[in-house]
Every structure is written in structure tokens, then in C-alpha cells.
Motif scaffolding. Structure first.
Motif, PDB file in Angstrom:
ATOM      1  N   LYS A   1      31.141  40.019  35.127  1.00 10.98           N
ATOM      2  CA  LYS A   1      30.122  41.049  34.483  1.00 10.98           C
ATOM      3  C   LYS A   1      28.685  40.700  35.184  1.00 10.98           C
TER       4      LYS A   1
ATOM      5  N   ASP B   1      36.056  39.007  37.230  1.00 13.07           N
ATOM      6  CA  ASP B   1      35.032  39.687  36.893  1.00 13.07           C
ATOM      7  C   ASP B   1      34.087  39.088  35.895  1.00 13.07           C
TER       8      ASP B   1
ATOM      9  N   ALA C   1      34.102  39.394  41.926  1.00 12.06           N
ATOM     10  CA  ALA C   1      34.480  40.656  41.622  1.00 12.06           C
ATOM     11  C   ALA C   1      35.297  41.518  42.633  1.00 12.06           C
TER      12      ALA C   1
ATOM     13  N   SER D   1      29.398  38.813  42.545  1.00 16.30           N
ATOM     14  CA  SER D   1      29.642  39.862  43.144  1.00 16.30           C
ATOM     15  C   SER D   1      30.912  39.887  43.824  1.00 16.30           C
TER      16      SER D   1
ATOM     17  N   ASN E   1      38.734  40.653  43.247  1.00 15.83           N
ATOM     18  CA  ASN E   1      39.615  40.757  42.188  1.00 15.83           C
ATOM     19  C   ASN E   1      39.707  39.430  41.733  1.00 15.83           C
TER      20      ASN E   1
END
Length: 227
Positions: A206, A204, A198, A195, A201
Motif C-alpha cells: 500500500k 502490496d 507491488a 512500488s 506482485n
């Protein structure tokens, strides 16, 4: 329940602040805040993972859990289903924003593992971190969609409160063994790291698709007890 109450209050405060100060929340400020919170999430995930790895009685279980969880999540396409649901064109602008915000508040590692750790260990660190993230997110959502985003606070309270209650009752009845919590904490730490990547940036991964990984240790311990 302290962590959940703080988390709920942060969404209310953020929603009110965002709707009032919507013109003053710049893109640069949003980026700076998310970068800081992303680093915090990475640090918490690393600590959670490393601390519990030394306690694990099944050092390979977390690897199997992450791998199987990712495969199951990809097969179900959790991330894709949530994205498609949140972006339905036949929903109103407010409904779209509220749906997206509620998914962000509730479907995440901090919001799922946090209430469990709070109920079992009295550790609200992850819920307080989630509250900070939600404070920023709710302000941004309210600046875009209006004060109606405040309803997300009620959704989060019911969600986290339900998880807390179940975990508390199971722990009180000695149904959740300490070894299981160790394995869940390792997997949860890895998902927190994902997390954090993500949020920054960087990558990611998922993470939402990997949420089934949290169930693999539970299934393993159930099967172990039956055998």
C-alpha cells in the motif's frame, strides 16, 4: 522539464498505440513488460536509498518518516479513498478508465519525487523510468477504454510541471537545503522499493498510503529551523 515532456509524450504514444493495436497486446506481453519494469524500479529504489544513506546527518529520520507516514496514510485511508473514487458505479466507462489512469500516472513515488530531483539536480532518471511505465500502462488503458485515454497526458503534464516549478523556485531561492533533499531521497528510495514489489506482485505494501512519509523530513527541518 525534459523528463516531464518525455513522460507526457510516452502517454500520448502509448494511448495511440494501444487504441490501434488493442487486439495484439497479449496478457503474456503485459506481464513480461511489467516484470522488467518492476525489477528496474527495485534497482533504482535500492540505489537511491543506499547512495543517500551515507550522506544522511539524521540516520533515524527515514525510519521515523516511513513509520509516521504509514500511520497517517492508513488513518486517512488514501489507498481506499482512491480505489473507491475510481470504482464509482455512476461514472461512465471512459470516465472510470481516465480517472484510474490519471491516479496511476500522478499518485506515485516516481511521479512526485522525479520532478523534484529533476528541478534540483537535473536528474531525469526517475522521470524516464516513470515514462516507460506510463508508456506500457497507457497502451493497456487505451486498448481497454479507447483513444480518449490520451487526455491523461495533459493531467500528468500539469501535475509534474507544477511540482517541478515549485521545486525549482524553492531551490533557486536556497530554501531547500541539501540535507533535506538527502532525507527525501532516502524515503523516496524506500517507496520506490515498495512500488517495485507491488509491480512484481510480490507484496502490496500500500505504497500510496505511505506517501505522507515524504512530508515528514520537510516538517522536521521546518521545526528544527524554528527551534
Amino acid at each position: 522539464m525534459l523528463g516531464t515532456i518525455v513522460n507526457t509524450c510516452c502517454i500520448i504514444i502509448g494511448s495511440v498505440a494501444g487504441s490501434v493495436l488493442h487486439a495484439k497486446i497479449s496478457k503474456r506481453l503485459q506481464t513480461a513488460l511489467y516484470n522488467a519494469l518492476g525489477l528496474v524500479t527495485l534497482a533504482l529504489g535500492a540505489r537511491m536509498c543506499v547512495t543517500n544513506l551515507n550522506k544522511s546527518e539524521y540516520p533515524v529520520l527515514f525510519i521515523v518518516s516511513i513509520a509516521l507516514g504509514a500511520v497517517i496514510g492508513m488513518w486517512i485511508d488514501i489507498d481506499g479513498r482512491i480505489s473507491r473514487y475510481a470504482n464509482r458505479h455512476n461514472a461512465s466507462r471512459l470516465a472510470q478508465g481516465l480517472t484510474t489512469s490519471c491516479l496511476l500516472y500522478c499518485i506515485g513515488t516516481l511521479s512526485i519525487v522525479g520532478p523534484i530531483l529533476s528541478a534540483v539536480y537535473g536528474d531525469n532518471t526517475y522521470l524516464f523510468t516513470n515514462a516507460t511505465l506510463d508508456l506500457v500502462s497507457s497502451a493497456i488503458f487505451a486498448a481497454t477504454y479507447g483513444i480518449g485515454m490520451i487526455w491523461g497526458a495533459l493531467v500528468l503534464f500539469l501535475w509534474q510541471g507544477g511540482i517541478y516549478l515549485v521545486a525549482y523556485l524553492l531551490h533557486s531561492g536556497d530554501i531547500i537545503p541539501e540535507a533535506l533533499m538527502v532525507e527525501i531521497s532516502i524515503v523516496g528510495g524506500l517507496l520506490l522499493l515498495s512500488s517495485g514489489l507491488a509491480i512484481l506482485n510480490i507484496k502490496d505494501c500500500k505504497t500510496i498510503n505511505m506517501l505522507p512519509a515524504l512530508l515528514i523530513p520537510v516538517i522536521f527541518f521546518l521545526l528544527k529551523d524554528l527551534i
